[in-house]
Design a protein around this motif. Structure first.
Motif, short mmCIF file in Angstrom:
data_model
loop_
_atom_site.label_atom_id
_atom_site.label_comp_id
_atom_site.label_asym_id
_atom_site.label_seq_id
_atom_site.Cartn_x
_atom_site.Cartn_y
_atom_site.Cartn_z
N ALA A 27 0.83 -1.20 0.00
CA ALA A 27 0.00 0.00 0.00
C ALA A 27 0.87 1.25 0.00
O ALA A 27 0.43 2.32 -0.38
N GLN A 28 2.11 1.11 0.42
CA GLN A 28 3.00 2.25 0.53
C GLN A 28 3.98 2.38 -0.64
O GLN A 28 4.74 3.32 -0.70
N GLN A 70 1.62 -5.03 3.94
CA GLN A 70 1.32 -3.67 4.37
C GLN A 70 2.36 -3.15 5.37
O GLN A 70 2.66 -1.97 5.41
N ASP A 123 -2.28 0.80 7.25
CA ASP A 123 -2.86 1.54 6.14
C ASP A 123 -2.44 2.99 6.32
O ASP A 123 -2.91 3.67 7.23
N GLU A 124 -1.54 3.44 5.48
CA GLU A 124 -0.97 4.78 5.62
C GLU A 124 -2.04 5.88 5.65
O GLU A 124 -1.88 6.89 6.32
N LYS A 125 -3.14 5.65 4.96
CA LYS A 125 -4.20 6.67 4.89
C LYS A 125 -5.00 6.79 6.18
O LYS A 125 -5.55 7.84 6.47
N THR A 126 -5.09 5.71 6.96
CA THR A 126 -5.95 5.73 8.15
C THR A 126 -5.22 5.49 9.46
O THR A 126 -5.82 5.68 10.52
N ASN A 146 -4.16 -1.11 13.47
CA ASN A 146 -3.69 -0.39 12.29
C ASN A 146 -2.71 0.69 12.74
O ASN A 146 -3.09 1.84 12.95
N ARG A 148 1.45 2.25 12.32
CA ARG A 148 2.65 2.31 11.48
C ARG A 148 3.81 1.68 12.24
O ARG A 148 4.07 2.04 13.39
#
Length: 171
Positions: A27-28, A70, A123-126, A146, A148
């Motif tokens: 995803a990144q 991910q 999930d980098e967005k959330t 979730n 990082r």
């Protein structure tokens, strides 16, 4: 006008391009050979003991599903083996929270009755930067984490507290 020849040429070019491209995309971004090797080594050498620790802390064999694609971040291959990359940011807080919950028979029974699965992802967005409760959910027996990897590595206690509070609220 599109001809059969131009379509076949496009397909052949597309196929050749796919063969030359890196094999995985997270995803990144693109995951290269260094990242694939490093995550494979981590999963073989370090993760079995971590997973056993999670199972022991839970007091039963709860399935732990880790979205490795991910968590595997481009350019970070050299850091995966470090204890603070995945350990202090995800797995240590999880294990500590489970130990806190299962400190007595009531907690052990509640966890066993309601926790069916642990899902770990990024999930980098959330994923939150530091408001750790925002990266957690507990629905239909699944604890979803979730966060990082390799960020704010000193926040083990804050992450542990967020997990413990979420579990206590949902058990």
């Amino acid at each position: 006008m599109v001809t059969r020849r131009s379509i076949f040429g496009f397909v052949a070019t597309l196929s050749a391009t796919a063969l030359l491209a890196p094999t995985r995309l997270s995803a990144q971004g693109t995951i290269g050979l260094a990242e694939r090797r490093a995550i494979a080594a981590y999963r073989a050498e370090k993760y079995p003991a971590i997973e056993a620790g999670i199972q022991q802390a839970a007091g039963f064999p709860v399935p732990v599903d880790v979205e490795w694609d991910q968590l595997t971040l481009p350019g970070d291959a050299a850091y995966y083996a470090r204890d603070d990359y995945f350990g202090k940011t995800i797995f240590e807080p999880l294990t500590a929270a489970l130990k806190s919950i299962t400190a007595d028979a009531m907690g052990r029974d509640a966890l066993r009755a309601k926790l069916q699965r642990i899902h770990v992802r990024f999930d980098e967005k959330t994923a939150p930067a530091s408001n750790y409760p925002n990266g957690l959910s507990f629905q239909s027996g699944t604890l979803d984490i979730n966060w990082r990897p390799y960020s704010n590595t000193a926040d083990v206690q804050d992450r542990t507290q967020a997990l413990t509070q979420l579990l206590e609220h949902n058990l």
